[in-house]
Design a protein around this motif. Structure first.
Motif, PDB file in Angstrom:
ATOM      1  N   ILE A 102       1.781   1.802  -3.526  1.00  0.00           N
ATOM      2  CA  ILE A 102       1.126   2.295  -3.938  1.00  0.00           C
ATOM      3  C   ILE A 102       0.714   4.051  -4.214  1.00  0.00           C
ATOM      4  CG2 ILE A 102      -1.269   2.725  -5.073  1.00  0.00           C
ATOM      5  CD1 ILE A 102      -0.937  -0.807  -4.538  1.00  0.00           C
ATOM      6  N   CYS A 103       1.055   4.279  -2.955  1.00  0.00           N
ATOM      7  CA  CYS A 103       0.818   5.624  -2.160  1.00  0.00           C
ATOM      8  C   CYS A 103       1.940   6.434  -2.989  1.00  0.00           C
ATOM      9  CB  CYS A 103       0.638   5.761  -1.661  1.00  0.00           C
ATOM     10  SG  CYS A 103      -1.205   5.427  -0.284  1.00  0.00           S
ATOM     11  N   VAL A 104       2.846   5.769  -2.438  1.00  0.00           N
ATOM     12  CA  VAL A 104       4.650   6.610  -3.448  1.00  0.00           C
ATOM     13  C   VAL A 104       4.355   6.666  -4.900  1.00  0.00           C
ATOM     14  CG1 VAL A 104       7.094   7.021  -3.357  1.00  0.00           C
ATOM     15  CG2 VAL A 104       5.958   6.290  -1.277  1.00  0.00           C
ATOM     16  N   PHE A 130       1.105  -1.514   0.635  1.00  0.00           N
ATOM     17  CA  PHE A 130      -0.091  -0.441  -0.189  1.00  0.00           C
ATOM     18  C   PHE A 130       0.466   1.303  -0.111  1.00  0.00           C
ATOM     19  CE2 PHE A 130      -2.493   3.093   2.533  1.00  0.00           C
ATOM     20  CZ  PHE A 130      -3.385   3.715   1.472  1.00  0.00           C
ATOM     21  N   GLN A 131       1.579   1.141   0.697  1.00  0.00           N
ATOM     22  CA  GLN A 131       2.967   1.866   0.941  1.00  0.00           C
ATOM     23  C   GLN A 131       3.160   2.679  -0.433  1.00  0.00           C
ATOM     24  OE1 GLN A 131       5.610   2.211   4.001  1.00  0.00           O
ATOM     25  NE2 GLN A 131       3.616   2.277   5.421  1.00  0.00           N
ATOM     26  N   ALA A 169       1.737   6.657  -6.723  1.00  0.00           N
ATOM     27  CA  ALA A 169       0.934   7.516  -6.986  1.00  0.00           C
ATOM     28  C   ALA A 169       1.207   9.164  -6.716  1.00  0.00           C
ATOM     29  CB  ALA A 169      -0.469   7.783  -6.536  1.00  0.00           C
ATOM     30  N   ILE A 170       2.450   9.207  -6.019  1.00  0.00           N
ATOM     31  CA  ILE A 170       2.477  10.861  -6.128  1.00  0.00           C
ATOM     32  C   ILE A 170       3.791  10.942  -7.141  1.00  0.00           C
ATOM     33  CG2 ILE A 170       4.397  12.503  -5.024  1.00  0.00           C
ATOM     34  CD1 ILE A 170       2.656  10.727  -2.042  1.00  0.00           C
TER      35      ILE A 170
END
Length: 66
Positions: free
Chosen positions: A35-37, A32-33, A39-40
Motif C-alpha cells: 500500500i505504501c509503495v 502494508f508495504q 501510494a508513492i
C-alpha cells in the motif's frame, strides 16, 4: 523391495501460537508495504480550488481585526 518403501506423509507438527502470529504479522506487513509503495507510485491529484488557494497572497487588511 516394494514392502520396504514407506510412502506415508511425514509427520509435521501443528504450528504454535507464536508461529501463527509471526506468519500473519508478516502477511499484514507485506500488504502494508505494498500500500505504501502504491501510494508513492500513484499520487493523488489535488483539486484545483485547493491549489489556487494555497498560492494566493493574503491581504494584510483581511488578516487584521477591527
Amino acid at each position: 523391495m516394494a514392502a520396504e518403501l514407506d510412502f506415508s506423509p511425514p509427520e509435521i507438527p501443528e504450528p504454535t501460537f507464536m508461529e501463527n502470529v509471526l506468519r500473519y504479522g508478516l502477511f499484514f506487513g507485506a500488504i502494508f508495504q505494498l500500500i505504501c509503495v502504491l501510494a508513492i507510485i500513484l499520487p493523488v491529484s489535488k483539486s484545483h480550488k485547493t491549489d489556487s488557494d494555497s498560492f494566493e497572497p493574503k491581504n494584510t487588511e483581511t488578516v487584521k481585526k477591527p
